[in-house]
Scaffold this motif. Structure first.
Motif, mmCIF file in Angstrom:
data_model
loop_
_atom_site.group_PDB
_atom_site.id
_atom_site.type_symbol
_atom_site.label_atom_id
_atom_site.label_comp_id
_atom_site.label_asym_id
_atom_site.label_seq_id
_atom_site.Cartn_x
_atom_site.Cartn_y
_atom_site.Cartn_z
ATOM 1 N N ASP A 33 0.830 -1.205 0.000
ATOM 2 C CA ASP A 33 0.000 0.000 0.000
ATOM 3 C C ASP A 33 0.864 1.254 0.000
ATOM 4 O O ASP A 33 2.072 1.206 0.253
ATOM 5 N N ASN A 34 0.228 2.401 -0.246
ATOM 6 C CA ASN A 34 0.927 3.676 -0.119
ATOM 7 C C ASN A 34 1.485 3.823 1.296
ATOM 8 O O ASN A 34 0.875 3.383 2.274
ATOM 9 N N ASN A 35 2.643 4.441 1.398
ATOM 10 C CA ASN A 35 3.280 4.699 2.686
ATOM 11 C C ASN A 35 3.719 3.425 3.393
ATOM 12 O O ASN A 35 3.881 3.404 4.613
ATOM 13 N N SER A 36 3.925 2.359 2.633
ATOM 14 C CA SER A 36 4.404 1.114 3.254
ATOM 15 C C SER A 36 5.928 1.042 3.275
ATOM 16 O O SER A 36 6.495 0.131 3.885
ATOM 17 N N GLY A 37 6.597 1.973 2.601
ATOM 18 C CA GLY A 37 8.051 2.043 2.696
ATOM 19 C C GLY A 37 8.818 1.597 1.471
ATOM 20 O O GLY A 37 10.047 1.457 1.518
ATOM 21 N N LYS A 38 8.155 1.420 0.344
ATOM 22 C CA LYS A 38 8.821 0.894 -0.859
ATOM 23 C C LYS A 38 9.944 1.820 -1.350
ATOM 24 O O LYS A 38 11.073 1.379 -1.568
ATOM 25 N N THR A 39 9.622 3.098 -1.532
ATOM 26 C CA THR A 39 10.629 4.037 -2.015
ATOM 27 C C THR A 39 11.732 4.233 -0.985
ATOM 28 O O THR A 39 12.912 4.388 -1.333
ATOM 29 N N SER A 40 11.374 4.195 0.287
ATOM 30 C CA SER A 40 12.388 4.331 1.344
ATOM 31 C C SER A 40 13.401 3.201 1.285
ATOM 32 O O SER A 40 14.598 3.412 1.521
ATOM 33 N N VAL A 41 12.948 2.002 0.959
ATOM 34 C CA VAL A 41 13.879 0.872 0.810
ATOM 35 C C VAL A 41 14.866 1.156 -0.318
ATOM 36 O O VAL A 41 16.079 0.930 -0.187
ATOM 37 N N LEU A 42 14.372 1.687 -1.444
ATOM 38 C CA LEU A 42 15.268 2.016 -2.556
ATOM 39 C C LEU A 42 16.264 3.093 -2.155
ATOM 40 O O LEU A 42 17.425 3.070 -2.577
ATOM 41 N N GLU A 43 15.827 4.048 -1.353
ATOM 42 C CA GLU A 43 16.735 5.104 -0.902
ATOM 43 C C GLU A 43 17.869 4.524 -0.061
ATOM 44 O O GLU A 43 19.033 4.907 -0.232
ATOM 45 N N VAL A 44 17.534 3.637 0.835
ATOM 46 C CA VAL A 44 18.575 3.005 1.652
ATOM 47 C C VAL A 44 19.538 2.226 0.767
ATOM 48 O O VAL A 44 20.764 2.295 0.930
ATOM 49 N N LEU A 45 19.002 1.495 -0.196
ATOM 50 C CA LEU A 45 19.859 0.734 -1.107
ATOM 51 C C LEU A 45 20.774 1.662 -1.908
ATOM 52 O O LEU A 45 21.947 1.359 -2.130
ATOM 53 N N SER A 46 20.258 2.820 -2.330
ATOM 54 C CA SER A 46 21.087 3.749 -3.097
ATOM 55 C C SER A 46 22.222 4.304 -2.249
ATOM 56 O O SER A 46 23.309 4.587 -2.765
ATOM 57 N N GLY A 47 21.995 4.446 -0.945
ATOM 58 C CA GLY A 47 23.033 4.951 -0.054
ATOM 59 C C GLY A 47 24.165 3.974 0.185
ATOM 60 O O GLY A 47 25.211 4.349 0.715
ATOM 61 N N MET A 48 23.978 2.726 -0.220
ATOM 62 C CA MET A 48 25.033 1.727 -0.033
ATOM 63 C C MET A 48 26.205 1.934 -0.991
ATOM 64 O O MET A 48 27.223 1.279 -0.868
ATOM 65 N N LEU A 55 27.812 12.646 3.185
ATOM 66 C CA LEU A 55 27.248 13.353 2.050
ATOM 67 C C LEU A 55 26.593 12.416 1.042
ATOM 68 O O LEU A 55 25.816 12.859 0.193
ATOM 69 N N ALA A 56 26.896 11.118 1.121
ATOM 70 C CA ALA A 56 26.213 10.164 0.245
ATOM 71 C C ALA A 56 24.717 10.142 0.539
ATOM 72 O O ALA A 56 23.912 9.826 -0.345
ATOM 73 N N TRP A 57 24.345 10.486 1.771
ATOM 74 C CA TRP A 57 22.928 10.495 2.124
ATOM 75 C C TRP A 57 22.172 11.584 1.375
ATOM 76 O O TRP A 57 20.949 11.537 1.239
ATOM 77 N N THR A 58 22.881 12.614 0.879
ATOM 78 C CA THR A 58 22.196 13.658 0.124
ATOM 79 C C THR A 58 21.632 13.122 -1.188
ATOM 80 O O THR A 58 20.680 13.682 -1.730
ATOM 81 N N SER A 59 22.207 12.029 -1.702
ATOM 82 C CA SER A 59 21.659 11.441 -2.927
ATOM 83 C C SER A 59 20.250 10.921 -2.685
ATOM 84 O O SER A 59 19.408 10.924 -3.584
ATOM 85 N N MET A 60 19.970 10.475 -1.472
ATOM 86 C CA MET A 60 18.625 10.022 -1.133
ATOM 87 C C MET A 60 17.642 11.194 -1.165
ATOM 88 O O MET A 60 16.513 11.065 -1.615
ATOM 89 N N ILE A 61 18.124 12.353 -0.684
ATOM 90 C CA ILE A 61 17.281 13.539 -0.674
ATOM 91 C C ILE A 61 16.900 13.935 -2.095
ATOM 92 O O ILE A 61 15.744 14.188 -2.408
ATOM 93 N N LEU A 62 17.899 13.969 -2.977
ATOM 94 C CA LEU A 62 17.670 14.453 -4.337
ATOM 95 C C LEU A 62 16.769 13.525 -5.136
ATOM 96 O O LEU A 62 16.232 13.911 -6.169
ATOM 97 N N ASN A 63 16.604 12.267 -4.682
ATOM 98 C CA ASN A 63 15.675 11.367 -5.351
ATOM 99 C C ASN A 63 14.238 11.869 -5.249
ATOM 100 O O ASN A 63 13.420 11.642 -6.128
ATOM 101 N N PHE A 178 28.744 -0.811 -3.303
ATOM 102 C CA PHE A 178 27.960 -1.342 -4.414
ATOM 103 C C PHE A 178 27.787 -0.231 -5.449
ATOM 104 O O PHE A 178 27.618 0.930 -5.094
ATOM 105 N N ARG A 179 27.827 -0.604 -6.709
ATOM 106 C CA ARG A 179 27.553 0.366 -7.757
ATOM 107 C C ARG A 179 26.032 0.424 -7.945
ATOM 108 O O ARG A 179 25.434 -0.467 -8.532
ATOM 109 N N THR A 180 25.429 1.472 -7.417
ATOM 110 C CA THR A 180 23.974 1.579 -7.436
ATOM 111 C C THR A 180 23.530 2.663 -8.415
ATOM 112 O O THR A 180 24.227 3.649 -8.643
ATOM 113 N N MET A 181 22.339 2.462 -8.959
ATOM 114 C CA MET A 181 21.768 3.414 -9.903
ATOM 115 C C MET A 181 20.261 3.491 -9.662
ATOM 116 O O MET A 181 19.561 2.474 -9.710
ATOM 117 N N TYR A 182 19.771 4.689 -9.371
ATOM 118 C CA TYR A 182 18.363 4.897 -9.056
ATOM 119 C C TYR A 182 17.666 5.600 -10.211
ATOM 120 O O TYR A 182 18.166 6.592 -10.737
#
Length: 365
Positions: A33-48, A55-63, A178-182
């Motif tokens: 459902d909405n607000n179940s955390g799907k996009t947040s999981v991708l953000e955490v994965l991108s921060g890896m 400053l790598a956490w800023t990439s999560m913000i810009l998403n 990890f080489r991540t791409m969002y």
């Protein structure tokens, strides 16, 4: 050989508390459902990509943040932390192919301080104009003192101010986990493409043109035209049978732009992790089978681990059924939010198909 993620435990991030994803596969579909955390999981994965750096956490913000709001780094960083927790801590653990578990934490301490206007300008990489005496005026501000930890060891410190709109960030190659791409749901509309990688591979290029025939059967090819000043972005032109001159890609619909983005992103993500948020956005159902099948086959061939989020029952069904040979490489994770807890239902591809067809189970809830 590229590293892949086999398990992810998010202890605290945004609204997520104690979410556990286990037995991660080559292709991983996240739904719920909405607000179940799907996009947040991708953000955490991108921060890896570079967990050593704050400053790598800023990439999560810009998403998530629009261009007009990118200057609000302080507030957006603050929003990464669970809102109700007194101690501001983000934490997660992940395990790779070799069974090595790595823990990552980001801690924040908020202070109210005063700094001079000159210091504020320097932090934002600006120069003072006008009355230089005013540069010594003191300004009330908030600062967030951030500290990163990897496996309990402090790896970085940074101070972010509430007026700050300039945060230089360069990934240190030696720190890449990890080489991540969002890819966001709207990147195709922004003109974000990665065609350089696919235009230089004759086999992949030929397959892409064949798939694009679902949008226009007259398409012959794609050319990259460099600007005369070498400063403007490359313009992509589409050759077709029914026009004497090539047409700019921008004259075609969002569906074709999204298809090109997805196909090119898989190639760019070779030996890495591809994160596709609401991957079906703008793709017409008539083109889903060919596009999704190509993504799965190419991801397997190029050693790309894929994470897909979707609200669409039809799109999920297409991915599950579009390539029978790759069904063993697909898992489906349905995320639930129950009070303050996050739960996950995990299914193999075959289990998900049977649950839908024989039990009438709704995978998204």
């Amino acid at each position: 050989m590229a590293r892949h993620i086999r398990q992810l435990d998010i202890e605290a991030y945004r609204g997520i508390q104690d979410l556990k994803l286990r037995n991660l596969n080559h292709i991983n579909i996240l739904t719920g459902d909405n607000n179940s955390g799907k996009t947040s999981v991708l953000e955490v994965l991108s921060g890896m990509r570079d967990p050593y750096s704050i400053l790598a956490w800023t990439s999560m913000i810009l998403n998530r943040v629009s261009i007009a709001r990118k200057k609000l780094f302080y507030q957006e960083l603050y929003n990464l932390f669970p809102v109700d927790a007194e101690e501001k801590v983000i934490g997660y653990k992940f395990g790779d192919d070799k069974g090595i578990i790595t823990s990552i934490a980001l801690k924040a301490k908020i202070d109210e301080i005063q700094i001079s206007e000159q210091e504020m300008l320097q932090i934002n990489n600006l120069k003072r104009t006008g009355d230089l005496r005013a540069a010594e005026d003191m300004i009330d501000t908030k600062c967030m003192k951030l500290t990163t930890y990897v496996n309990g060891k402090k790896t970085g410190e940074e101070i972010i101010y509430d007026f700050q709109n300039h945060i230089p960030y360069v990934v240190a190659e030696k720190n890449i986990f990890f080489r991540t791409m969002y890819v966001s749901p709207v990147d195709h509309a922004k003109g974000n493409l990665y065609l350089d990688h696919i235009l230089s591979d004759s086999e992949m290029y030929g397959e892409m043109i064949s798939i694009l025939h679902a949008f226009d059967e007259n398409i012959i090819g794609i050319n990259a035209i460099a600007a005369d000043d070498n400063a403007s972005p490359v313009e992509y032109m589409i050759l077709t049978k029914n026009h004497k001159k090539a047409l700019p890609l921008n004259v075609f619909g969002d569906g074709m732009k999204k298809a090109i983005l997805l196909l090119s992103a898989v190639v760019k993500a070779k030996d890495g992790i591809l994160l596709l948020d609401e991957f079906e956005t703008a793709i017409h159902t008539s083109a889903m089978n060919s596009i999704f099948s190509w993504i799965l086959r190419s991801a397997k061939k190029l050693n790309v681990q894929v994470f897909l989020t979707s609200h669409s029952k039809e799109a999920i069904e297409k991915v599950l059924k579009c390539n029978e040979e790759l069904r063993s490489d697909i898992h489906v994770y349905t995320l639930y939010r129950k009070e303050d807890r996050h739960l996950v239902r995990t299914m193999t591809c075959e289990e998900a198909i049977n649950a839908q067809e024989c039990l009438g189970l709704e995978l998204r809830s």
